[in-house]
Structures are given as C-alpha cells and as structure tokens.
Write a protein that holds these residues in place. Sequence first.
Motif, PDB file in Angstrom:
ATOM      1  N   PHE A 213     -61.037 -72.643  10.752  1.00  0.00           N
ATOM      2  CA  PHE A 213     -61.755 -73.891  10.520  1.00  0.00           C
ATOM      3  C   PHE A 213     -61.262 -74.541   9.239  1.00  0.00           C
ATOM      4  N   PHE A 262     -61.783 -75.570  20.254  1.00  0.00           N
ATOM      5  CA  PHE A 262     -62.229 -76.408  19.129  1.00  0.00           C
ATOM      6  C   PHE A 262     -63.148 -77.524  19.615  1.00  0.00           C
ATOM      7  N   ASN A 264     -65.215 -77.421  22.202  1.00  0.00           N
ATOM      8  CA  ASN A 264     -66.527 -76.844  22.497  1.00  0.00           C
ATOM      9  C   ASN A 264     -67.281 -76.479  21.228  1.00  0.00           C
ATOM     10  N   TYR A 265     -66.549 -76.019  20.224  1.00  0.00           N
ATOM     11  CA  TYR A 265     -67.188 -75.727  18.935  1.00  0.00           C
ATOM     12  C   TYR A 265     -67.861 -76.976  18.374  1.00  0.00           C
ATOM     13  N   TYR A 291     -75.516 -70.898  14.523  1.00  0.00           N
ATOM     14  CA  TYR A 291     -74.564 -69.807  14.292  1.00  0.00           C
ATOM     15  C   TYR A 291     -74.620 -68.793  15.431  1.00  0.00           C
ATOM     16  N   LEU A 294     -72.687 -69.626  18.427  1.00  0.00           N
ATOM     17  CA  LEU A 294     -71.246 -69.688  18.203  1.00  0.00           C
ATOM     18  C   LEU A 294     -70.605 -68.296  18.190  1.00  0.00           C
ATOM     19  N   TYR A 297     -66.937 -67.678  18.167  1.00  0.00           N
ATOM     20  CA  TYR A 297     -66.178 -68.172  17.019  1.00  0.00           C
ATOM     21  C   TYR A 297     -66.384 -67.337  15.756  1.00  0.00           C
ATOM     22  N   TRP A 300     -63.269 -66.430  13.911  1.00  0.00           N
ATOM     23  CA  TRP A 300     -62.390 -67.485  13.396  1.00  0.00           C
ATOM     24  C   TRP A 300     -62.447 -67.495  11.876  1.00  0.00           C
ATOM     25  N   ILE A 303     -65.470 -69.155   9.113  1.00  0.00           N
ATOM     26  CA  ILE A 303     -66.654 -69.715   9.758  1.00  0.00           C
ATOM     27  C   ILE A 303     -67.859 -69.688   8.816  1.00  0.00           C
ATOM     28  N   MET A 307     -69.007 -73.549   8.653  1.00  0.00           N
ATOM     29  CA  MET A 307     -69.934 -73.945   9.707  1.00  0.00           C
ATOM     30  C   MET A 307     -71.131 -74.732   9.183  1.00  0.00           C
TER      31      MET A 307
END
Length: 323
Positions: A213, A262, A264-265, A291, A294, A297, A300, A303, A307
């Motif tokens: 991210f 990305f 969908n995030y 959170y 997610l 993710y 990743w 995050i 986030m």
Amino acid sequence: MKKVALIASVAMVFSLSLNAWTLGKLGDFKFEKVNDNVYVMHGPVMMPNKENGGFMNNPALIESKNGLIVIDPGGNYNVGKNVLAEVEKVSKKPVIAIFNTHKHGDHWFANKNFQEKYPNVKIYALAYMIEQAKDNAAETWYGILGSLTGNLEGTKPFAFPNSSVDHKETVVVDGQTFIMRHPAAGHTDTDILIEHVNSKTLFLGDNLMKNRFGAFDESSSIFGNIQILENVIAKKDGYKDYKLYVPGHGPSGKLHETLDPFLNYMKIIIAGAQKAYKNGMESYEIKEEVYNNLKDYHKWDDIEGQMGKHLMKAYSEVEMRDF
C-alpha cells in the motif's frame, strides 16, 4: 576454437551474475522480459527504507530498433546507478526517451542518471506534473525519501521532465507508439497511464499496486482511482484489451489477477466510510470492522500504517460528496 568460445561465454555469464544488483537479503534485481520487447524490473514490495535504499517501484524498458525507452527509472541517484547498469545488460543501445508517470519522486528522481549519460534524452510527463514537481512536489518527496532512506546523495539538482504531454496525446519514439491517458484525479492529479500500442501493454503507475500500500495524498481521489480501474476493465475512455498490465508497485500480469485486488480493496474502504458516515460515526469507530473485512490483505506491506489513513481519506470524500 569452439571450446575457447564456450569458456569465454560461460565466463561472461558468470561475471554478470557476480555483478548483479543485490540488495542484501532482498535478493537480486534485474530487467525481465515480460511481453514482446518490454522488460520490467519489479522492485521490492515494501515502503522506502534503509534496507531497500529507496528502491521499490517498477522501472520498465522498451527496446526499439535504434534505442531504449524507459518508464519510471527509480527513486534516487544511487538507485539510478544500478538501474542504468541493469539497462545496459539488456542492451547497449542508447536511451532515447523516458516517461514519468506522476509527480512522486520515488518514480523519477533517477532521471538524473540517464540524463547525465544521454544529455539530449527527452523526458516526458504530464505538463501539470512538471509544474507541480518544480513548484513543491520534488522538494516534498526529497524530504520524505531522505528521512526514510538516507540514500539521496547525488540526487540534486533534480532532472525534471523536459517534454510535456497531454491527455490522449500519442507519442511515437523510434517506431514505438505510446498513448497517454490522464484521469482528472486518481493516485494523484498528475498521473498518466501509458499504453504501449506495439506490445499491447498498459502501464498504470501508482493507480495500481499489488501486495503493498502507498499513500493517497491531498491531490488524490479514491473514488477517482476506483473509476480508473473500472474503466480499464470495462474498456471505457479509450482503454483496450491488453496483453499485460504493469502496476507502479508489485507484480505485473493479466487483467483481473492484477487489477482486481487493489480495486476490491478500495471498494471495501469506501463501503466502510459510507457506512460510518450514514450512521453518524467517525472513521476510526469503524476501523476495526473494516480491517476484519480485509483479511485477504493482511499480508500486504504496510497495511497497519496505511489502512486507517485510507479510511479517513475515503470518509472525507464521502462527506464531500454529500455537500
């Protein structure tokens, strides 16, 4: 003679492997052929830090008949030395053009290395990107990257782009055709997505990331970024069906495997912000719920650091849309 030639060939390969660009435990980095005459060096999927020396983007290379075209060469002068060395392992042809996708210095500060070796090289970017870089963006990113990496020696004076492009402009370099797409706002307000017509490759800059991210700054729009990716998938606004999609950070690939994560995030982040706003909550009050939504993710990079900031940004955009 054949035996001597074979020994010489093996020695050359061995020599190149010994001189590969190695970033400690992060491994070796080189340009890999990903599509026709297109090469990409996929950088470490992580925030800029002292370990990666500020290298974490995806420099790209297109080989034409008489030269080389580079996209986003990297984030500082020391990184650029290694990127240029790896370019020369692919081909000894001269670099005849460079494209910069947006104003953030982790993508273009290494222009300087190429400009030193090729003083007449054209460096293309959106006209507004050049204006913003010269106004304050370069200095802002110099400060950010300096504090995170301590690896900016030689980066100044900046090698700003010297050739401006506009939305939907076509640029032809040595038989290679590039089409610029400038969305009103996405990752920043200075982005160009670059279509390489010859190879059917789309370079999305930081409007697309995978496995890590990055920040959305004050000029960005999460709603806008979503719209960009949806337009690419739906082949709207001039986008076509491409053989390869190259993000600013993370692995390149086919359409849905590369864009969907990305996209969908961001949709989950927006949905959380909309729910919080509708129920009179602040963004931090729904952070834990978002959170938990997610889970795909959680591995990743960064995050935990990004986030919550993304959720706050999304909340402000939802709020602004209500006025």
